[in-house]
Design a protein around this motif. Structure first.
Motif, short mmCIF file in Angstrom:
data_model
loop_
_atom_site.label_atom_id
_atom_site.label_comp_id
_atom_site.label_asym_id
_atom_site.label_seq_id
_atom_site.Cartn_x
_atom_site.Cartn_y
_atom_site.Cartn_z
N ASN A 194 0.80 -1.31 -0.14
CA ASN A 194 -0.20 0.22 0.19
C ASN A 194 0.87 1.15 -0.10
OD1 ASN A 194 -2.46 -1.19 -0.06
ND2 ASN A 194 -2.64 -1.78 2.11
N ARG A 195 2.24 1.42 0.08
CA ARG A 195 2.70 2.07 -0.43
C ARG A 195 2.81 3.38 -1.20
NH1 ARG A 195 8.72 -0.09 -0.65
NH2 ARG A 195 7.18 -1.78 -1.54
N ALA A 196 2.34 3.19 -2.32
CA ALA A 196 1.71 4.01 -3.54
C ALA A 196 0.42 4.36 -3.22
CB ALA A 196 2.37 3.19 -5.12
N GLU A 197 -1.05 3.89 -2.77
CA GLU A 197 -1.54 4.10 -2.27
C GLU A 197 -2.36 5.81 -2.57
OE1 GLU A 197 -5.76 4.56 -1.01
OE2 GLU A 197 -4.44 5.17 -0.45
N ILE A 198 -3.01 5.65 -2.84
CA ILE A 198 -3.38 7.59 -2.79
C ILE A 198 -4.12 8.33 -1.98
CG2 ILE A 198 -2.12 7.53 -5.65
CD1 ILE A 198 -5.20 7.65 -6.87
N PHE A 199 -4.90 7.66 -2.27
CA PHE A 199 -6.23 7.87 -1.53
C PHE A 199 -6.16 8.08 0.11
CE2 PHE A 199 -8.75 6.06 -4.99
CZ PHE A 199 -8.58 7.69 -5.69
N GLY A 200 -4.99 7.27 0.58
CA GLY A 200 -4.58 7.60 1.56
C GLY A 200 -5.52 6.72 3.04
N ASP A 201 -7.07 5.70 2.77
CA ASP A 201 -7.51 5.10 2.78
C ASP A 201 -6.97 4.22 3.53
OD1 ASP A 201 -9.71 6.36 1.61
OD2 ASP A 201 -9.42 5.20 0.05
N ALA A 202 -7.87 3.57 4.94
CA ALA A 202 -7.32 2.89 5.91
C ALA A 202 -7.55 1.11 4.79
CB ALA A 202 -8.59 2.35 6.91
N THR A 203 -7.85 0.77 4.36
CA THR A 203 -8.22 0.06 3.21
C THR A 203 -8.38 -0.02 2.02
OG1 THR A 203 -9.71 -1.33 4.79
CG2 THR A 203 -9.86 -1.96 3.42
N SER A 204 -7.39 -0.49 1.36
CA SER A 204 -7.28 -0.29 -0.24
C SER A 204 -7.88 -1.61 -1.29
CB SER A 204 -5.99 -0.28 -0.71
OG SER A 204 -5.03 -1.76 -0.77
N ILE A 205 -8.03 -1.20 -2.55
CA ILE A 205 -8.44 -2.03 -3.43
C ILE A 205 -7.19 -3.59 -3.13
CG2 ILE A 205 -9.26 -3.07 -5.50
CD1 ILE A 205 -9.00 0.28 -6.14
N ALA A 206 -6.33 -3.69 -2.33
CA ALA A 206 -5.67 -4.69 -2.72
C ALA A 206 -5.40 -5.55 -1.64
CB ALA A 206 -3.92 -4.04 -2.36
N ASP A 207 -6.01 -4.36 -0.70
CA ASP A 207 -6.67 -5.52 0.58
C ASP A 207 -7.63 -6.24 0.27
OD1 ASP A 207 -3.94 -4.26 2.89
OD2 ASP A 207 -5.27 -2.25 3.06
N LEU A 208 -8.76 -5.73 -0.31
CA LEU A 208 -10.07 -6.77 -0.29
C LEU A 208 -9.83 -7.13 -1.63
CD1 LEU A 208 -12.22 -3.12 -0.09
CD2 LEU A 208 -12.53 -4.69 1.19
N ALA A 209 -8.99 -6.97 -2.30
CA ALA A 209 -9.00 -8.35 -3.91
C ALA A 209 -7.94 -9.09 -2.48
CB ALA A 209 -8.03 -7.81 -4.58
N GLN A 210 -7.26 -9.68 -1.93
CA GLN A 210 -7.12 -10.22 -1.40
C GLN A 210 -8.17 -11.61 -1.24
OE1 GLN A 210 -4.25 -10.52 1.79
NE2 GLN A 210 -5.54 -8.38 2.66
N PHE A 211 -9.69 -10.88 -1.14
CA PHE A 211 -10.02 -12.15 -0.18
C PHE A 211 -10.71 -12.34 -1.29
CE2 PHE A 211 -9.55 -9.30 2.84
CZ PHE A 211 -9.81 -9.95 4.26
N SER A 212 -10.38 -12.11 -2.91
CA SER A 212 -11.01 -12.74 -4.09
C SER A 212 -10.24 -14.30 -4.06
CB SER A 212 -10.47 -12.23 -5.00
OG SER A 212 -11.38 -10.64 -4.91
N PHE A 213 -9.24 -14.20 -3.85
CA PHE A 213 -8.04 -15.93 -3.82
C PHE A 213 -8.25 -17.00 -1.59
CE2 PHE A 213 -6.61 -12.75 -6.11
CZ PHE A 213 -6.44 -13.76 -7.12
N THR A 214 -9.56 -16.38 -1.15
CA THR A 214 -9.48 -16.95 -0.18
C THR A 214 -9.75 -18.73 -0.93
OG1 THR A 214 -10.59 -15.59 1.14
CG2 THR A 214 -11.26 -18.30 1.64
N GLY A 215 -9.49 -19.79 -0.18
CA GLY A 215 -8.95 -20.85 -0.29
C GLY A 215 -8.33 -21.95 -1.19
N GLU A 216 -7.67 -20.74 -2.18
CA GLU A 216 -6.75 -21.16 -3.59
C GLU A 216 -4.99 -21.47 -2.75
OE1 GLU A 216 -7.40 -21.27 -6.18
OE2 GLU A 216 -9.75 -20.26 -6.20
N ASP A 217 -4.67 -21.70 -3.04
CA ASP A 217 -3.40 -22.70 -3.07
C ASP A 217 -2.15 -21.97 -4.51
OD1 ASP A 217 -0.54 -24.29 -2.92
OD2 ASP A 217 -2.25 -26.02 -2.22
N SER A 218 -1.35 -21.59 -3.50
CA SER A 218 -0.12 -20.75 -5.01
C SER A 218 0.73 -22.40 -5.40
CB SER A 218 0.63 -19.93 -4.47
OG SER A 218 0.46 -18.71 -3.70
#
Length: 99
Positions: free
Chosen positions: A9-33
């Motif tokens: 989140n170092r380049a996050e431009i809005f200063g929000d506590a939760t970024s899109i990337a923070d939310l997007a990580q939950f799209s991978f719940t249950g996945e295995d690398s």
């Protein structure tokens, strides 16, 4: 399950506590690398976050790094081959019917 991902989140431009990337990580719940390939990562991100993606870098057998419109980045490790090589693979062009 062994999902390896990171949020930057170092380049996050809005200063929000939760970024899109923070939310997007939950799209991978249950996945295995170990079982994910880069094309499946792309499919998941396009299905859930296509309107928020600014840039995506895919590196075969390594993973996908996605930069979202808010500047946040999500890196998802994806180490699996995209096919089992028994039939033609539309992603990598390899398999039994390739040649």
């Amino acid at each position: 399950m062994n999902l390896q991902l990171s949020v930057d989140n170092r380049a996050e431009i809005f200063g929000d506590a939760t970024s899109i990337a923070d939310l997007a990580q939950f799209s991978f719940t249950g996945e295995d690398s170990q079982k994910l390939d880069i094309y499946r990562v792309d499919e998941i991100l396009q299905a859930d976050w296509s309107g928020e993606i600014r840039d995506m870098e895919m590196e075969y057998a390594t993973g996908v790094t996605t930069t979202f419109k808010d500047g946040s980045r999500l890196t998802v490790a994806a180490w699996a081959d995209c096919c089992d090589r028994t039939g033609y693979c539309s992603h990598c062009g390899q398999g039994a019917l390739a040649a």
